[in-house]
Design a protein around this motif. Structure first.
Motif, PDB file in Angstrom:
ATOM      1  N   SER A  60       0.829  -1.214   0.000  1.00  0.00           N
ATOM      2  CA  SER A  60       0.000   0.000   0.000  1.00  0.00           C
ATOM      3  C   SER A  60       0.861   1.260   0.000  1.00  0.00           C
ATOM      4  O   SER A  60       0.613   2.195  -0.766  1.00  0.00           O
ATOM      5  CB  SER A  60      -0.915   0.017   1.227  1.00  0.00           C
ATOM      6  N   GLU A  63       2.570   1.798  -3.319  1.00  0.00           N
ATOM      7  CA  GLU A  63       1.663   2.389  -4.312  1.00  0.00           C
ATOM      8  C   GLU A  63       1.576   3.905  -4.141  1.00  0.00           C
ATOM      9  O   GLU A  63       1.576   4.652  -5.118  1.00  0.00           O
ATOM     10  CB  GLU A  63       0.271   1.762  -4.208  1.00  0.00           C
ATOM     11  N   VAL A 103     -10.927   8.070  -4.513  1.00  0.00           N
ATOM     12  CA  VAL A 103     -10.458   6.682  -4.534  1.00  0.00           C
ATOM     13  C   VAL A 103     -11.525   5.878  -5.261  1.00  0.00           C
ATOM     14  O   VAL A 103     -12.561   5.540  -4.694  1.00  0.00           O
ATOM     15  CB  VAL A 103     -10.233   6.151  -3.105  1.00  0.00           C
ATOM     16  N   ARG A 104     -11.286   5.629  -6.552  1.00  0.00           N
ATOM     17  CA  ARG A 104     -12.240   4.886  -7.374  1.00  0.00           C
ATOM     18  C   ARG A 104     -11.522   3.768  -8.101  1.00  0.00           C
ATOM     19  O   ARG A 104     -10.393   3.934  -8.558  1.00  0.00           O
ATOM     20  CB  ARG A 104     -12.886   5.809  -8.402  1.00  0.00           C
ATOM     21  N   LEU A 105     -12.195   2.655  -8.228  1.00  0.00           N
ATOM     22  CA  LEU A 105     -11.666   1.542  -9.002  1.00  0.00           C
ATOM     23  C   LEU A 105     -12.009   1.794 -10.468  1.00  0.00           C
ATOM     24  O   LEU A 105     -13.181   1.947 -10.819  1.00  0.00           O
ATOM     25  CB  LEU A 105     -12.285   0.229  -8.517  1.00  0.00           C
ATOM     26  N   PRO A 106     -10.996   1.855 -11.333  1.00  0.00           N
ATOM     27  CA  PRO A 106     -11.282   2.102 -12.749  1.00  0.00           C
ATOM     28  C   PRO A 106     -11.914   0.868 -13.403  1.00  0.00           C
ATOM     29  O   PRO A 106     -11.902  -0.229 -12.840  1.00  0.00           O
ATOM     30  CB  PRO A 106      -9.906   2.403 -13.344  1.00  0.00           C
ATOM     31  N   VAL A 108     -12.457  -2.382 -15.674  1.00  0.00           N
ATOM     32  CA  VAL A 108     -11.551  -3.530 -15.788  1.00  0.00           C
ATOM     33  C   VAL A 108     -10.693  -3.482 -17.044  1.00  0.00           C
ATOM     34  O   VAL A 108      -9.620  -4.075 -17.076  1.00  0.00           O
ATOM     35  CB  VAL A 108     -12.321  -4.868 -15.719  1.00  0.00           C
ATOM     36  N   THR A 110      -9.275  -0.815 -18.207  1.00  0.00           N
ATOM     37  CA  THR A 110      -8.378   0.331 -18.106  1.00  0.00           C
ATOM     38  C   THR A 110      -7.060  -0.112 -17.483  1.00  0.00           C
ATOM     39  O   THR A 110      -7.044  -0.718 -16.409  1.00  0.00           O
ATOM     40  CB  THR A 110      -9.006   1.436 -17.225  1.00  0.00           C
ATOM     41  N   ARG A 114      -4.992   2.121 -10.366  1.00  0.00           N
ATOM     42  CA  ARG A 114      -5.495   1.420  -9.190  1.00  0.00           C
ATOM     43  C   ARG A 114      -4.666   1.658  -7.932  1.00  0.00           C
ATOM     44  O   ARG A 114      -4.941   1.097  -6.889  1.00  0.00           O
ATOM     45  CB  ARG A 114      -5.564  -0.079  -9.479  1.00  0.00           C
ATOM     46  N   TRP A 117      -6.605   3.140  -4.998  1.00  0.00           N
ATOM     47  CA  TRP A 117      -7.588   2.131  -4.588  1.00  0.00           C
ATOM     48  C   TRP A 117      -6.908   1.019  -3.795  1.00  0.00           C
ATOM     49  O   TRP A 117      -7.402   0.596  -2.741  1.00  0.00           O
ATOM     50  CB  TRP A 117      -8.322   1.577  -5.804  1.00  0.00           C
ATOM     51  N   LEU A 118      -5.762   0.552  -4.268  1.00  0.00           N
ATOM     52  CA  LEU A 118      -5.020  -0.489  -3.549  1.00  0.00           C
ATOM     53  C   LEU A 118      -4.568   0.006  -2.176  1.00  0.00           C
ATOM     54  O   LEU A 118      -4.682  -0.703  -1.176  1.00  0.00           O
ATOM     55  CB  LEU A 118      -3.793  -0.943  -4.346  1.00  0.00           C
ATOM     56  N   HIS A 120      -5.913   2.355  -0.413  1.00  0.00           N
ATOM     57  CA  HIS A 120      -7.089   2.547   0.436  1.00  0.00           C
ATOM     58  C   HIS A 120      -7.533   1.214   1.023  1.00  0.00           C
ATOM     59  O   HIS A 120      -7.838   1.063   2.154  1.00  0.00           O
ATOM     60  CB  HIS A 120      -8.208   3.183  -0.370  1.00  0.00           C
TER      61      HIS A 120
END
Length: 120
Positions: A60, A63, A103-106, A108, A110, A114, A117-118, A120
């Motif tokens: 984390s 990242e 914090v959004r997951l793009p 799949v 894309t 991430r 997101w990772l 978080h």
């Protein structure tokens, strides 16, 4: 020594802001990301955060560090502290985006995007 309550409150406030001494405090750039990850892993293991939990913590933070290099001005600063039984890691960069980032997951399909997101 003084019995002035204002001095005592000021000293308490200062120690609350700075907290305990850092376990790791290091500037980083693209050239030092790998070295920093190894140093972080060693400190995290030394305080007993091992196996999957330790790996996840280091991943984390890594990242966040790589995002700081890529999107935050190419450099930054990492500080790792232990407060009681909690590890606190702060990554500061020199990017121009103020405040918190979404914090959004793009999607799949894309590539990339991430890291936050990772973390978080």
């Amino acid at each position: 020594m003084t019995d002035d309550p204002t001095t005592s409150r000021a000293a308490s406030a200062a120690s609350a802001v700075t907290g305990p001494a850092p376990l790791l405090s290091q500037d980083f750039t693209d050239a030092t990301v790998t070295e920093l990850r190894h140093a972080l892993r060693a400190r995290v293991q030394a305080v007993g955060l091992t196996e999957d939990v330790g790996y996840d913590f280091v991943l984390s933070v890594h990242e966040l560090v790589t995002n700081a290099v890529r999107h935050g001005g190419g450099r930054g600063h990492l500080e790792l502290r232990r407060q009681d039984d909690v590890l606190i890691c702060e990554v500061v960069d020199h990017g121009s985006t103020p405040g918190s980032l979404p914090v959004r997951l793009p999607a799949v399909d894309t590539a990339g995007g991430r890291g936050l997101w990772l973390a978080h």
